[in-house]
Design a protein around this motif. Structure first.
Motif, PDB file in Angstrom:
ATOM      1  N   GLY A 267       0.831  -1.191   0.000  1.00  0.00           N
ATOM      2  CA  GLY A 267       0.000   0.000   0.000  1.00  0.00           C
ATOM      3  C   GLY A 267       0.868   1.243   0.000  1.00  0.00           C
ATOM      4  O   GLY A 267       2.082   1.183   0.157  1.00  0.00           O
ATOM      5  N   ARG A 268       0.234   2.374  -0.162  1.00  0.00           N
ATOM      6  CA  ARG A 268       0.927   3.657  -0.236  1.00  0.00           C
ATOM      7  C   ARG A 268       0.931   4.328   1.129  1.00  0.00           C
ATOM      8  O   ARG A 268      -0.089   4.375   1.812  1.00  0.00           O
ATOM      9  CB  ARG A 268       0.237   4.542  -1.260  1.00  0.00           C
TER      10      ARG A 268
ATOM     11  N   ALA B 219       1.265   8.106  10.708  1.00  0.00           N
ATOM     12  CA  ALA B 219       1.408   7.416   9.423  1.00  0.00           C
ATOM     13  C   ALA B 219       0.334   6.354   9.248  1.00  0.00           C
ATOM     14  O   ALA B 219      -0.119   5.726  10.212  1.00  0.00           O
ATOM     15  CB  ALA B 219       2.790   6.768   9.317  1.00  0.00           C
ATOM     16  N   TRP B 220      -0.041   6.166   7.991  1.00  0.00           N
ATOM     17  CA  TRP B 220      -1.003   5.137   7.602  1.00  0.00           C
ATOM     18  C   TRP B 220      -0.522   4.509   6.309  1.00  0.00           C
ATOM     19  O   TRP B 220       0.286   5.088   5.578  1.00  0.00           O
ATOM     20  CB  TRP B 220      -2.388   5.752   7.378  1.00  0.00           C
ATOM     21  N   ARG B 221      -1.026   3.314   6.028  1.00  0.00           N
ATOM     22  CA  ARG B 221      -0.767   2.695   4.735  1.00  0.00           C
ATOM     23  C   ARG B 221      -2.110   2.458   4.056  1.00  0.00           C
ATOM     24  O   ARG B 221      -3.010   1.869   4.647  1.00  0.00           O
ATOM     25  CB  ARG B 221       0.009   1.382   4.896  1.00  0.00           C
ATOM     26  N   PHE B 222      -2.220   2.959   2.834  1.00  0.00           N
ATOM     27  CA  PHE B 222      -3.488   2.913   2.118  1.00  0.00           C
ATOM     28  C   PHE B 222      -3.379   2.032   0.893  1.00  0.00           C
ATOM     29  O   PHE B 222      -2.463   2.183   0.079  1.00  0.00           O
ATOM     30  CB  PHE B 222      -3.903   4.326   1.710  1.00  0.00           C
ATOM     31  N   ASP B 223      -4.324   1.096   0.760  1.00  0.00           N
ATOM     32  CA  ASP B 223      -4.387   0.198  -0.386  1.00  0.00           C
ATOM     33  C   ASP B 223      -5.513   0.674  -1.292  1.00  0.00           C
ATOM     34  O   ASP B 223      -6.695   0.458  -0.998  1.00  0.00           O
ATOM     35  CB  ASP B 223      -4.635  -1.232   0.078  1.00  0.00           C
ATOM     36  N   ALA B 224      -5.172   1.337  -2.381  1.00  0.00           N
ATOM     37  CA  ALA B 224      -6.192   1.892  -3.268  1.00  0.00           C
ATOM     38  C   ALA B 224      -6.997   0.806  -3.967  1.00  0.00           C
ATOM     39  O   ALA B 224      -8.132   1.051  -4.389  1.00  0.00           O
ATOM     40  CB  ALA B 224      -5.543   2.815  -4.305  1.00  0.00           C
TER      41      ALA B 224
ATOM     42  N   ILE C 157      -6.998  14.201  -2.409  1.00  0.00           N
ATOM     43  CA  ILE C 157      -7.307  13.147  -3.366  1.00  0.00           C
ATOM     44  C   ILE C 157      -6.116  12.202  -3.420  1.00  0.00           C
ATOM     45  O   ILE C 157      -4.977  12.648  -3.563  1.00  0.00           O
ATOM     46  CB  ILE C 157      -7.586  13.735  -4.762  1.00  0.00           C
ATOM     47  N   ASP C 158      -6.356  10.899  -3.301  1.00  0.00           N
ATOM     48  CA  ASP C 158      -5.225   9.969  -3.316  1.00  0.00           C
ATOM     49  C   ASP C 158      -4.663   9.897  -4.736  1.00  0.00           C
ATOM     50  O   ASP C 158      -5.350  10.217  -5.712  1.00  0.00           O
ATOM     51  CB  ASP C 158      -5.654   8.597  -2.799  1.00  0.00           C
ATOM     52  N   PRO C 159      -3.387   9.518  -4.875  1.00  0.00           N
ATOM     53  CA  PRO C 159      -2.739   9.548  -6.192  1.00  0.00           C
ATOM     54  C   PRO C 159      -3.419   8.685  -7.255  1.00  0.00           C
ATOM     55  O   PRO C 159      -3.254   8.955  -8.445  1.00  0.00           O
ATOM     56  CB  PRO C 159      -1.320   9.031  -5.891  1.00  0.00           C
TER      57      PRO C 159
ATOM     58  N   PHE D  37     -14.053   8.994   0.882  1.00  0.00           N
ATOM     59  CA  PHE D  37     -15.089   8.916  -0.136  1.00  0.00           C
ATOM     60  C   PHE D  37     -14.556   8.207  -1.371  1.00  0.00           C
ATOM     61  O   PHE D  37     -13.393   8.382  -1.749  1.00  0.00           O
ATOM     62  CB  PHE D  37     -15.545  10.310  -0.567  1.00  0.00           C
ATOM     63  N   LYS D  38     -15.399   7.434  -2.024  1.00  0.00           N
ATOM     64  CA  LYS D  38     -15.087   6.869  -3.341  1.00  0.00           C
ATOM     65  C   LYS D  38     -15.517   7.877  -4.386  1.00  0.00           C
ATOM     66  O   LYS D  38     -16.604   8.454  -4.301  1.00  0.00           O
ATOM     67  CB  LYS D  38     -15.826   5.542  -3.545  1.00  0.00           C
ATOM     68  N   ILE D  39     -14.667   8.116  -5.375  1.00  0.00           N
ATOM     69  CA  ILE D  39     -14.940   9.097  -6.415  1.00  0.00           C
ATOM     70  C   ILE D  39     -15.466   8.404  -7.671  1.00  0.00           C
ATOM     71  O   ILE D  39     -14.877   7.432  -8.145  1.00  0.00           O
ATOM     72  CB  ILE D  39     -13.669   9.883  -6.773  1.00  0.00           C
ATOM     73  N   ASP D  40     -16.561   8.927  -8.205  1.00  0.00           N
ATOM     74  CA  ASP D  40     -17.031   8.523  -9.516  1.00  0.00           C
ATOM     75  C   ASP D  40     -16.182   9.271 -10.537  1.00  0.00           C
ATOM     76  O   ASP D  40     -16.309  10.488 -10.689  1.00  0.00           O
ATOM     77  CB  ASP D  40     -18.514   8.874  -9.675  1.00  0.00           C
ATOM     78  N   ARG D  41     -15.306   8.573 -11.242  1.00  0.00           N
ATOM     79  CA  ARG D  41     -14.347   9.229 -12.130  1.00  0.00           C
ATOM     80  C   ARG D  41     -15.033   9.959 -13.295  1.00  0.00           C
ATOM     81  O   ARG D  41     -14.464  10.892 -13.855  1.00  0.00           O
ATOM     82  CB  ARG D  41     -13.350   8.204 -12.689  1.00  0.00           C
TER      83      ARG D  41
END
Length: 409
Positions: free
Chosen positions: A35-36, A55-60, A362-364, A382-386
């Motif tokens: 994760g990032r 710190a956190w680790r994020f799995d997109a 916004i995450d990368p 939030f989940k983004i509708d692209r």
């Protein structure tokens, strides 16, 4: 409410003082695998009990996050940025006024090295910013310069400046700035009859956001006190700043207090979030002359909402089709669609965040947005509708004490 008053009066329940312990890290968190890395800067001089940067680790791929706990202890890191080489992180320390009525403490920037495996930060240096309450900073794309905006004292009469530090090969900053441009008092306002910003800040100086042009030839500064966006020539070889001609452009609304800036995709337009004005403006950018021409201005609040509160952060989606602005008081993220031909904006609605959303990110990957609640210690995802930019709140949150900024690695 101005920045200094807001900082001094923050009263957050001690409930969140231990909220970033590994055992209580995150609802819906994932495992300890890949994760990032992301870092959360906090205010330490509040009742929340924060100690610095977490710190956190994020799995997109899954939308899950894992807490890594306190990454680096430092005082009130109100803005954090990551070096382009991903090995170093810098924190602008927005230090509080001195004790017992003493003069305000000089601001600082603290440098850290990043342990990519654990997320831990090791302090490698710390320098004074030769100003007060640094509110924002950046590292240029070459990784050779750190630029800091010193917000100044409450009245905006001292400690306000923009400073440029050289960055060494080891990631540390030079002890003294290469360049320092003082912002107060200003000899002449573009419109001396304009009233002061309505959020309590007088018409003196409060440099807030600093942003390089896409080609790094200019530095733009959101000057809340002057009610202007100030433009400097930036010399990437020497770190020098010299005023552009013209040196600035006024806010499109009186007493709007420009706070944060963001480029549209392609760098042809600049978006300005007005703190007191509760609005966002679009400016056309002339890259050859370093000039800005206003195109439109839109409220960040629904027409039926109380016209109170203030804006904080602004971000353009990586796809370039929409942007978001955070509303403090209304406690929401406002969504705007971007006209792909003109760069102008259309208001599409707001999404509740709660807890005074000072910052969001916004995450990368472009699939999620993290909205921080400074006063409740909860960051919602939030989940983004692209396609449309619309947001759907997930059941994943980060519980962190007094969060005020986020940086991804």
């Amino acid at each position: 409410m101005n920045r200094r008053t807001f900082l001094a009066s923050a009263a957050i329940s001690p409930l969140f003082a231990h909220a970033l312990s590994a055992s209580q890290a995150t609802k819906g968190r994932g495992g300890s695998g890949g994760g990032r890395l992301l870092y959360v800067g906090t205010y330490t001089n509040s009742a929340a009990g924060s100690k610095g940067i977490y710190a956190w680790r994020f799995d997109a791929a899954t939308g899950k996050v894992t807490s890594l706990g306190l990454a680096g202890e430092t005082d009130s890191p109100s803005w954090v940025v990551v070096h382009p080489n991903k090995r170093f992180l810098y924190a602008a320390n927005e230090l509080p006024p001195g004790e017992n009525g003493a003069a305000a403490t000089s601001g600082a920037v603290t440098a850290f090295s990043i342990d990519a495996a654990s997320g831990k930060l090791t302090q490698t240096g710390r320098v004074k910013t030769n100003g007060l309450a640094p509110a924002h900073m950046l590292v240029d794309p070459t990784g050779k310069w750190a630029i800091v905006g010193n917000y100044g004292n409450g009245p905006g009469s001292e400690g306000t400046s923009v400073v440029v530090f050289a960055i060494g090969a080891d990631g540390t900053l030079a002890d003294t700035p290469k360049t320092q441009v003082r912002h107060a008092p200003k000899p002449k306002r573009l419109d001396p009859t304009a009233p002061p910003p309505k959020d309590g800040n007088p018409p003196t100086s409060h440099p807030h956001c600093v942003l390089l042009s896409p080609d790094s030839k200019y530095l733009l500064v959101a000057e809340k006190g002057w009610d202007e966006v100030v433009v400097y020539h930036f010399d990437a070889a020497t770190g020098a700043l010299t005023p552009n001609n013209p040196p600035s452009v006024q806010a499109t609304r009186r007493a709007a207090a420009p706070r944060h800036l963001a480029w549209g995709k392609g760098g042809k337009v600049l978006y300005v979030a007005y703190e007191a004005g509760r609005a966002v403006s679009t400016f056309a950018w002339d890259a050859a002359k370093g000039t800005l021409t206003p195109l439109d201005t839109n409220s960040t609040l629904p027409p039926d909402a109380p016209q109170t509160g203030s804006c904080a952060e602004i971000e353009v989606h990586p796809d370039g089709n929409c942007l978001y602005v955070s509303n403090r008081g209304h406690n929401s993220l406002a969504l705007f669609a971007i006209d792909q031909a003109k760069g102008t904006l259309t208001f599409k609605g707001t999404y509740p965040v709660g807890g005074t959303p000072r910052n969001f990110k916004i995450d990368p990957s472009g699939d999620y947005v993290f909205g921080e609640g400074q006063n409740n210690g909860v960051t919602v995802i939030f989940k983004i509708d692209r396609r449309t930019g619309e947001l759907t709140k997930t059941d994943v949150t980060l519980d962190s004490p007094a969060p005020v900024c986020i940086a991804f690695v």
